[in-house]
Design an enzyme around this catalytic site. Structure first.
Site, short mmCIF file in Angstrom:
data_model
loop_
_atom_site.label_atom_id
_atom_site.label_comp_id
_atom_site.label_asym_id
_atom_site.label_seq_id
_atom_site.Cartn_x
_atom_site.Cartn_y
_atom_site.Cartn_z
N PRO A 199 0.82 -1.20 0.00
CA PRO A 199 0.00 0.00 0.00
C PRO A 199 0.85 1.25 0.00
O PRO A 199 1.82 1.35 0.75
CB PRO A 199 -0.79 -0.11 1.30
CG PRO A 199 -0.02 -1.03 2.17
CD PRO A 199 0.88 -1.83 1.32
N GLU A 200 0.49 2.21 -0.81
CA GLU A 200 1.15 3.51 -0.82
C GLU A 200 0.17 4.51 -0.21
O GLU A 200 -0.87 4.12 0.30
CB GLU A 200 1.57 3.88 -2.25
CG GLU A 200 2.44 2.78 -2.88
CD GLU A 200 2.96 3.12 -4.26
OE1 GLU A 200 3.23 4.29 -4.51
OE2 GLU A 200 3.08 2.19 -5.08
N LYS B 54 3.04 6.51 4.73
CA LYS B 54 2.46 5.17 4.86
C LYS B 54 2.39 4.71 6.30
O LYS B 54 2.04 3.58 6.56
CB LYS B 54 3.30 4.18 4.04
CG LYS B 54 3.47 4.58 2.57
CD LYS B 54 4.56 3.77 1.90
CE LYS B 54 5.02 4.46 0.62
NZ LYS B 54 6.25 3.84 0.08
N HIS C 26 -3.39 -15.60 7.99
CA HIS C 26 -2.32 -14.62 8.18
C HIS C 26 -2.66 -13.56 9.22
O HIS C 26 -2.06 -12.49 9.23
CB HIS C 26 -1.96 -13.92 6.86
CG HIS C 26 -1.61 -14.86 5.76
ND1 HIS C 26 -0.67 -15.84 5.90
CD2 HIS C 26 -2.09 -14.97 4.50
CE1 HIS C 26 -0.59 -16.53 4.76
NE2 HIS C 26 -1.43 -16.02 3.90
N ARG D 188 3.08 -11.32 4.47
CA ARG D 188 4.55 -11.35 4.40
C ARG D 188 5.24 -10.86 5.68
O ARG D 188 6.46 -10.85 5.74
CB ARG D 188 5.01 -10.53 3.19
CG ARG D 188 4.60 -11.18 1.89
CD ARG D 188 4.95 -10.33 0.69
NE ARG D 188 6.37 -10.26 0.45
CZ ARG D 188 6.94 -9.50 -0.48
NH1 ARG D 188 6.17 -8.76 -1.25
NH2 ARG D 188 8.23 -9.49 -0.65
N ARG E 18 21.19 16.02 -4.25
CA ARG E 18 21.62 14.63 -4.08
C ARG E 18 22.13 14.07 -5.40
O ARG E 18 21.49 14.23 -6.44
CB ARG E 18 20.44 13.79 -3.56
CG ARG E 18 19.86 14.32 -2.25
CD ARG E 18 20.69 13.90 -1.07
NE ARG E 18 20.66 12.46 -0.93
CZ ARG E 18 19.75 11.81 -0.19
NH1 ARG E 18 18.84 12.47 0.47
NH2 ARG E 18 19.78 10.51 -0.10
N ARG F 59 13.63 -4.76 -7.09
CA ARG F 59 12.30 -4.40 -7.51
C ARG F 59 12.31 -4.14 -9.00
O ARG F 59 13.22 -4.56 -9.69
CB ARG F 59 11.83 -3.15 -6.79
CG ARG F 59 10.83 -3.42 -5.72
CD ARG F 59 10.63 -2.21 -4.86
NE ARG F 59 11.09 -2.50 -3.52
CZ ARG F 59 10.99 -1.65 -2.53
NH1 ARG F 59 10.49 -0.48 -2.73
NH2 ARG F 59 11.40 -1.98 -1.34
#
Length: 302
Positions: A2-3, A61, A111, A129, A176, A286
DNA sequence: AATCGACCCTGCTCGC
DNA sequence: TGCGAGCAGGGTCGAT
């Protein structure tokens, strides 16, 4: 998983279903869920039992539920697969959807990692997870005088917050010397953006995920951030993104934004803007999805 | 200080 | 049919 939009849907669900209720019973069903609680499962249970929940808040989040014990909150993160589900005590969530959320022999959702007993229903923390967690944490004041759990102090404001300063974030990013996508996912700079919305934002702005932030124009970085804000707002309006039942609202329903994704999960399909084939590329365990034509790769000159 | 890879988990799908 | 490889929307940690 989820974002920001998905977590906000969950926050609203918690605000509607559990705020105002008193926790009568707490059960830790997997020790890993409380690993960010300082003093173990028994202390977690003891610290929460009897408290009344007074509010549901979120930064990026990270979620937290305020309590009637001053300065103490139940903080949580859903990780990749976490869910909060509410349901009647003797009839756990999923019971009416066999084959989707199979119930174990012990009559709890598959779960299930923690159960919070409320007067009229149970609140379950479910997490396949186990990257998610829940912890009782002290509330402290952040630099903007907002009370947040101590663990959230290192998390930057998200775009839905009043003091979010997009120009300031863009300036920080431009200092950066690293890939723009990596910075979009850095929750210390701006919070709430995850892999889906990072890819979507970069596509909207026409910026390749591997472009170095310090070599981009300020305008381009701002374009990317503005796109991220817009994409997440649109997703929230659609109830969040969901591909499957791993992400659901506290009542079990799911969002519809997946149909509006332009690059994420669309490897080999035509770019909606120029019809070139969408590319998927490995990115730190990813994937990044982008259009090689609309989002030109950094060249030898930059 | 900043950067980057490894790692933490379970379960599903795909190719052999 | 079985099995390993690869993949999944997250953050954190340690080594450079």
């Amino acid at each position: 998983m989820p974002e920001l939009p998905e977590v906000e849907v969950v926050r609203r669900g918690l605000a509607a279903h559990v705020v105002g209720r008193r926790i009568s019973q707490v059960e830790v069903l997997h020790p890993r869920v409380v690993r960010r609680h300082d003093r173990g499962s028994a202390d977690f249970v003891g610290a929460l039992t009897g408290l009344r929940l007074t509010g549901a808040a979120r930064r990026g989040k990270f979620l937290w539920l305020g309590t009637d014990r001053e300065g103490v909150a139940l903080a949580a993160h859903l990780g990749m697969s976490g869910q909060f589900r509410v349901g009647p005590p003797q009839d756990p969530p999923g019971a009416s959807r066999p084959g989707v959320h199979e119930r174990a022999a012990t009559s709890r959702p598959r779960h299930a990692r923690a159960r919070f007993g409320l007067p009229d229903e149970d609140l379950w923390f479910i997490d396949q997870r186990t990257f998610g967690w829940a912890a009782v944490r002290p509330l402290v004041l952040d630099p903007h005088d907002v009370a947040v759990p101590d663990l959230v102090l290192s998390v930057a404001p998200d775009p839905t917050e009043a003091h979010f300063d997009l120009g300031h974030v863009a300036e920080q990013m431009r200092r950066r010397r690293t890939e723009i996508k990596r910075l979009l996912l850095d929750q210390c700079l701006v919070s709430g953006i995850g892999n889906i919305y990072a890819d979507e934002a970069l596509w909207h702005a026409g910026v390749h995920p591997q472009r170095r932030a310090d070599l981009l124009a300020t305008r381009s970085v701002e374009d990317v951030l503005e796109a991220a804000v817009a994409v997440m707002a649109a997703s929230l309006a659609a109830g969040g993104t969901s591909f499957d039942d791993l992400y659901v609202h506290v009542n079990g329903s799911s969002g519809y934004y997946a149909r509006d994704l332009n690059v994420y999960g669309r490897e080999g399909l035509p770019c909606p803007r120029c019809s070139a084939d969408i590319v998927r590329q490995r990115f730190t365990n990813r994937s990044s999805h982008f259009c090689p034509a609309c989002q030109p790769a950094p060249g030898a000159t930059d």
